[in-house]
Design a protein around this motif. Structure first.
Motif, mmCIF file in Angstrom:
data_model
loop_
_atom_site.group_PDB
_atom_site.id
_atom_site.type_symbol
_atom_site.label_atom_id
_atom_site.label_comp_id
_atom_site.label_asym_id
_atom_site.label_seq_id
_atom_site.Cartn_x
_atom_site.Cartn_y
_atom_site.Cartn_z
ATOM 1 N N LEU A 176 0.898 -1.517 -0.245
ATOM 2 C CA LEU A 176 -0.260 -0.124 -0.047
ATOM 3 C C LEU A 176 1.054 1.323 -0.137
ATOM 4 N N GLU A 177 1.907 0.946 0.842
ATOM 5 C CA GLU A 177 3.262 2.760 0.770
ATOM 6 C C GLU A 177 3.548 2.735 -0.363
ATOM 7 N N THR A 178 3.524 1.911 -0.920
ATOM 8 C CA THR A 178 4.543 1.230 -2.271
ATOM 9 C C THR A 178 3.686 2.470 -3.354
ATOM 10 N N GLU A 179 2.283 1.474 -3.928
ATOM 11 C CA GLU A 179 1.166 2.337 -4.399
ATOM 12 C C GLU A 179 1.095 4.075 -4.218
ATOM 13 N N LEU A 180 0.871 3.948 -2.575
ATOM 14 C CA LEU A 180 0.724 5.964 -2.537
ATOM 15 C C LEU A 180 1.383 6.639 -3.150
ATOM 16 N N ARG A 181 3.255 6.649 -3.102
ATOM 17 C CA ARG A 181 3.810 6.566 -3.279
ATOM 18 C C ARG A 181 4.485 7.297 -4.344
ATOM 19 N N ARG A 182 4.269 5.821 -5.024
ATOM 20 C CA ARG A 182 4.263 5.779 -7.417
ATOM 21 C C ARG A 182 2.949 6.544 -7.772
ATOM 22 N N MET A 183 1.621 6.948 -7.003
ATOM 23 C CA MET A 183 0.461 7.703 -7.496
ATOM 24 C C MET A 183 0.642 9.248 -7.098
ATOM 25 N N PHE A 184 1.318 9.123 -5.963
ATOM 26 C CA PHE A 184 1.493 10.532 -5.439
ATOM 27 C C PHE A 184 2.886 11.136 -6.449
ATOM 28 N N GLY A 185 3.578 10.491 -6.480
ATOM 29 C CA GLY A 185 4.721 10.778 -7.689
ATOM 30 C C GLY A 185 4.280 11.030 -9.161
ATOM 31 N N GLU A 186 3.330 9.893 -9.297
ATOM 32 C CA GLU A 186 2.338 10.164 -11.134
ATOM 33 C C GLU A 186 1.895 11.363 -10.385
ATOM 34 N N ILE A 187 0.964 11.957 -10.440
ATOM 35 C CA ILE A 187 0.549 13.650 -10.073
ATOM 36 C C ILE A 187 1.223 14.801 -9.809
ATOM 37 N N LEU A 188 1.915 14.236 -8.559
ATOM 38 C CA LEU A 188 2.873 15.956 -7.940
ATOM 39 C C LEU A 188 4.358 16.302 -9.522
ATOM 40 N N GLN A 189 4.782 15.180 -10.086
ATOM 41 C CA GLN A 189 5.983 15.334 -10.782
ATOM 42 C C GLN A 189 5.836 14.402 -12.215
ATOM 43 N N GLY A 190 4.554 13.533 -12.199
ATOM 44 C CA GLY A 190 4.165 13.105 -14.048
ATOM 45 C C GLY A 190 3.575 14.100 -14.662
ATOM 46 N N LEU A 214 -6.063 18.395 -6.950
ATOM 47 C CA LEU A 214 -6.143 16.881 -5.852
ATOM 48 C C LEU A 214 -6.787 17.431 -4.469
ATOM 49 N N LYS A 215 -7.484 16.586 -4.205
ATOM 50 C CA LYS A 215 -8.573 17.565 -3.000
ATOM 51 C C LYS A 215 -8.449 16.395 -1.632
ATOM 52 N N ALA A 238 -0.268 9.233 6.432
ATOM 53 C CA ALA A 238 -0.203 10.223 6.913
ATOM 54 C C ALA A 238 1.082 10.788 7.227
ATOM 55 N N ARG A 239 1.946 9.336 6.907
ATOM 56 C CA ARG A 239 3.871 9.030 6.406
ATOM 57 C C ARG A 239 3.839 9.465 5.261
ATOM 58 N N VAL A 240 3.610 9.018 3.831
ATOM 59 C CA VAL A 240 3.799 8.895 2.657
ATOM 60 C C VAL A 240 3.184 10.573 2.143
ATOM 61 N N LEU A 241 1.584 11.512 2.729
ATOM 62 C CA LEU A 241 1.430 13.166 2.926
ATOM 63 C C LEU A 241 2.393 14.160 3.727
ATOM 64 N N THR A 242 3.109 13.054 4.222
ATOM 65 C CA THR A 242 4.103 14.550 5.527
ATOM 66 C C THR A 242 5.221 13.784 3.989
ATOM 67 N N ASP A 243 5.891 13.271 4.034
ATOM 68 C CA ASP A 243 7.397 12.782 2.349
ATOM 69 C C ASP A 243 6.970 13.490 1.299
ATOM 70 N N VAL A 244 5.612 13.544 0.817
ATOM 71 C CA VAL A 244 5.497 14.281 -0.453
ATOM 72 C C VAL A 244 5.293 15.832 0.108
#
Length: 286
Positions: free
Chosen positions: A72-86, A100-101, A125-131
């Motif tokens: 789940l954490e890996t997928e979340l980081r991947r998704m936010f990478g696509e949204i924020l950098q892709g 992004l809502k 919470a951890r992923v949102l802080t990191d991104v």
């Protein structure tokens, strides 16, 4: 993220497999008003309720299976990478919805049935802080049936600490309505007590699906019971954020599908006006 032609998102398509991931899926949410990163913990299509308007094919009775929290954490980081950098927003989201809502625990069943919901909240919470998005809202969309369990109450406290909120299902305030719409034999007063519990632990919206049954709008008695129930909540000083009223935008995959049809915008407006008159913040989406 996907191979070949990118999958374009729309409010009428909430395909959980559009991102080719196990737990994470992006949608355009009518109620959120933009892109929502969904989390589906019920990958087995199991739920403890069976709402007649549910869009999950092959729905079964049950609870969420064990979650691979690391995946789940890996997928979340991947998704936010696509949204924020892709180029996710440009290639997959129509103009006008490229915001992004939130992150929303929803998916194919009742998320609070997951024994690992607390761990999954910690991952978010951890992923949102990191991104760099520690204040992005986190939404728990729930039928509310398990709120009286201490484990779930702990999760609601945790959610509140994350700028989170609960969307608590209340489609009917009568026994007959709960049985017909949600396929459960339940005491409406008990369910309203759960709503009160939820609102005391975490900011909480009531979410209500309104539709015609066999071509008929909800009966006057059903409508009055619903309005009265929310009036009584306010009289008891339950701190509700408001009400999310929505109609049917996507076809049901339940046996009753042919009996359901959208209510008119005028009906939704009339109901919205009644609830607003109580002092509630009401948001409607058709």
């Amino acid at each position: 993220m996907t191979r070949g032609q990118p999958h374009r998102l729309s409010v009428t398509d909430h395909d959980r497999d559009s991102a080719e991931l196990t737990y994470v899926y992006p949608v355009i949410s009518r109620r959120a008003g933009g892109v929502s990163v969904g989390i589906n913990l019920n990958t087995n299509n199991a739920c403890n309720w069976r709402c007649v308007y549910c869009q999950v094919p092959g729905l079964i009775a049950g609870k969420a299976p064990a979650t691979d929290v690391a995946l789940l954490e890996t997928e979340l980081r991947r998704m936010f990478g696509e949204i924020l950098q892709g180029d996710f927003m440009q290639s997959r989201v129509p103009e006008g919805a490229r915001q992004l809502k939130d992150v929303a625990f929803s998916g194919n069943g009742e998320p609070t049935s997951s024994e690992q919901l607390d761990q999954c909240l910690s991952v978010v919470a951890r992923v949102l802080t990191d991104v760099g998005l520690p204040s992005l809202p986190v939404v728990l969309i729930t039928n509310g049936s398990l709120v009286d369990k201490p484990r779930v109450q702990d999760c609601l406290r945790q959610l509140a600490s994350m700028n989170g909120e609960v969307w608590f299902k209340l489609d009917s305030a009568t026994r007959d309505g709960l049985k017909r719409i949600n396929s459960v034999v339940a005491d409406p007063e008990r369910h309203l007590q759960r709503l009160q519990l939820a609102a005391g632990l975490c900011p909480t919206w009531v979410q209500t699906c309104v539709f015609r049954w066999d071509g008929q709008d909800p009966s006057a008695a059903e409508r009055q019971a619903y309005v009265d129930a929310l009036r009584h909540q306010l009289e008891a000083e339950v701190p509700l954020r408001g009400v999310l009223l929505y109609g049917i935008a996507r076809p049901s995959h339940q046996p009753e599908a042919a009996r359901l049809s959208p209510v008119s915008e005028s009906y939704l407006k009339q109901l919205s006006d009644e609830l607003s008159a109580l002092g509630l913040d009401v948001r409607t989406s058709t």
